[in-house]
Write an enzyme that holds these catalytic residues in place. Sequence first.
Site, short mmCIF file in Angstrom:
data_model
loop_
_atom_site.label_atom_id
_atom_site.label_comp_id
_atom_site.label_asym_id
_atom_site.label_seq_id
_atom_site.Cartn_x
_atom_site.Cartn_y
_atom_site.Cartn_z
N ASN A 86 0.87 -1.19 0.00
CA ASN A 86 0.00 0.00 0.00
C ASN A 86 0.91 1.24 0.00
OD1 ASN A 86 -1.41 2.28 1.10
ND2 ASN A 86 -3.09 0.90 1.62
N ASP A 132 -0.16 4.48 -0.14
CA ASP A 132 -0.89 5.70 0.23
C ASP A 132 0.02 6.75 0.88
OD1 ASP A 132 -3.23 4.50 -0.58
OD2 ASP A 132 -4.00 4.16 1.44
N HIS A 133 0.92 6.26 1.75
CA HIS A 133 1.68 7.23 2.56
C HIS A 133 2.83 7.86 1.80
CE1 HIS A 133 -1.08 6.70 5.68
NE2 HIS A 133 -0.85 5.39 5.76
N ARG A 170 3.34 18.77 1.41
CA ARG A 170 3.98 19.99 0.92
C ARG A 170 3.40 20.49 -0.39
NH1 ARG A 170 9.02 20.90 3.61
NH2 ARG A 170 9.32 22.57 2.13
N HIS A 202 -5.74 3.55 -1.62
CA HIS A 202 -7.08 3.89 -1.11
C HIS A 202 -7.40 5.31 -1.57
CE1 HIS A 202 -9.81 4.23 2.74
NE2 HIS A 202 -10.47 4.48 1.62
N ARG A 208 -9.52 8.04 -0.99
CA ARG A 208 -10.47 8.46 0.04
C ARG A 208 -11.33 9.60 -0.45
NH1 ARG A 208 -9.37 6.85 5.50
NH2 ARG A 208 -10.88 8.46 5.97
N ARG A 252 -7.14 12.82 0.97
CA ARG A 252 -6.04 13.29 1.81
C ARG A 252 -4.68 12.77 1.33
NH1 ARG A 252 -7.17 9.91 7.32
NH2 ARG A 252 -9.15 11.00 7.16
N HIS A 253 -4.68 11.66 0.60
CA HIS A 253 -3.38 11.20 0.05
C HIS A 253 -3.48 10.90 -1.45
CE1 HIS A 253 -5.21 7.45 1.37
NE2 HIS A 253 -4.79 7.54 2.61
N GLU A 279 -8.76 0.32 -2.94
CA GLU A 279 -9.67 0.38 -1.79
C GLU A 279 -10.57 1.59 -1.94
OE1 GLU A 279 -7.16 0.80 1.59
OE2 GLU A 279 -6.23 -1.14 1.34
N THR A 308 -7.28 6.71 10.10
CA THR A 308 -7.12 5.68 9.09
C THR A 308 -8.36 4.79 9.20
OG1 THR A 308 -5.71 3.86 8.33
CG2 THR A 308 -5.77 4.25 10.70
N THR A 309 -8.51 3.82 8.30
CA THR A 309 -9.68 2.94 8.37
C THR A 309 -9.71 2.30 9.75
OG1 THR A 309 -9.13 2.46 6.08
CG2 THR A 309 -10.93 1.20 7.04
N GLU A 332 -11.07 -9.34 3.12
CA GLU A 332 -9.82 -8.90 3.75
C GLU A 332 -10.15 -8.68 5.21
OE1 GLU A 332 -7.24 -6.02 1.85
OE2 GLU A 332 -6.64 -5.26 3.83
N HIS A 376 -4.05 -4.23 7.64
CA HIS A 376 -4.17 -3.09 8.54
C HIS A 376 -3.30 -3.21 9.78
CE1 HIS A 376 -5.66 0.57 10.30
NE2 HIS A 376 -5.97 0.86 9.06
N GLY A 377 -2.43 -2.24 9.92
CA GLY A 377 -1.62 -2.09 11.13
C GLY A 377 -0.46 -3.06 11.26
N GLY A 404 1.00 -1.15 4.43
CA GLY A 404 1.43 0.14 3.93
C GLY A 404 2.26 0.95 4.90
N HIS A 405 1.64 1.35 6.02
CA HIS A 405 2.27 2.32 6.91
C HIS A 405 3.65 1.85 7.38
CE1 HIS A 405 2.67 4.58 10.78
NE2 HIS A 405 2.33 5.56 9.96
N1 PXP Z 1 -6.04 -2.87 4.06
C1 PXP Z 1 -7.02 -1.94 4.12
C2 PXP Z 1 -8.39 -2.34 3.71
C3 PXP Z 1 -6.74 -0.62 4.53
O1 PXP Z 1 -7.73 0.29 4.58
C4 PXP Z 1 -5.42 -0.27 4.83
C5 PXP Z 1 -5.09 1.15 5.18
O2 PXP Z 1 -5.34 1.96 4.07
C6 PXP Z 1 -4.42 -1.26 4.75
C7 PXP Z 1 -4.77 -2.56 4.39
C8 PXP Z 1 -3.00 -0.97 5.07
O3 PXP Z 1 -2.88 -0.64 6.42
P1 PXP Z 1 -1.51 -0.13 7.01
O4 PXP Z 1 -1.16 1.13 6.26
O5 PXP Z 1 -1.81 0.09 8.44
O6 PXP Z 1 -0.50 -1.22 6.76
#
Ligand code: PXP
Length: 249
Positions: free
Chosen positions: A8, A10-11, A19, A44, A46, A50-51, A74, A104-105, A159, A200-201, A222-223
Site C-alpha cells: 500500500n 498511500d503514505h 507539501r 485507497h 479516500r 487526503r493522500h 480500496e 485511518t480505516t 480482507e 491493517h496495522g 502500507g504504513h
Molecule cells: N487494508 C485496508 C483495507 C486498509 O484500509 C489499509 C489502510 O489503508 C491497509 C490494508 C494498510 O494498512 P496499514 O497502512 O496500516 O499497513
Amino acid sequence: MNPRLGVNIDHVATLRQARGEAYPSLVEAADHALNAGADQITIHLREDRRHIQDTDVPAIQMVTQRYGKPLNLELGANEDIMAVAMEVKPQWYCLVPEKREERTTEGGLDLKSAKNFEKIKASCAQLKENHPEAKISLFVESDLATLEQVIKCDVDAVEIHTGDFAMDFIAEESLAQYFTDYKLAYDLIKENNLGFHAGHGLTDQSLQPLVQLGLFEEYNIGHWIICDSVFCGLTTSINKLKKILENKR
Ligand code: PXP
C-alpha cells in the site's frame, strides 16, 4: 505457495500532499515496489483525497499493467469514488468503511446493519456490472455473523481487519482468541471458495505469527513499509517482508 504481498503506497502520497509538491512520485514508488517483489499495489482513494488523488489511480495502473500485476483499489461505497473506480477498472476493488474524521480505516464494514448491507451488496453488483472481470474483496472483521453476510454478496474474497490484532501484538496481550477467530473465519470462507486476505496495522514483527498460522493468502501492508523505508529504502523494507512470507526468518 507463499502468501502474496500487496504494498500500500498511500503514505508516499501523504508525504507529497504534506507539501503540495509533485514529489515523491507515486509512479516511481509503484515501480520500486513491484521491482522489489510486491505482488500487487494497493491504494485507497479516500473521499477527502487526503493522500491518493484521482489522477494517481490511472497513472499507478499503467505501472502495475507493465509488470502484469494487479492494482487493488480500496474505496468506500460512495458515488463519486465509485465513478472514478469504474472509469479506471482495476483488477481488484476492496470495499472499506470510511469516516471523514478517522485517522485511518478504523475497522471492517458493518454488514449487520440491514441498510449498510443493502448498500454494499448493491455497490458490489454495480462494480461487477460495469466491469465483469473485476474481483471484489470486502474489508471486514472476522466474526462469523459478518462473514455470513459477506457470503450473500457476489464477492471474491474477504480482507480481514487486523488492526486490533496488531495493536494487541505491540501491547504484548494474548493473541490466542484472534487465532481461534481467524481459523473459524477461514473455514467458513473456504467452504464458500472465497479468498482470505488480511490487512491493517501490520509490521514486520506482527506479520510473523500470522504467517506461522498459515491461513491468509494475501497481506496488504502500507504504513510500516513506508516508515521503515525512511531508514533503509523501499526495496529493502519490502524484501524484509517477502522473506517473512517465504518463512525465511
Ligand atoms: N487494508 C485496508 C483495507 C486498509 O484500509 C489499509 C489502510 O489503508 C491497509 C490494508 C494498510 O494498512 P496499514 O497502512 O496500516 O499497513
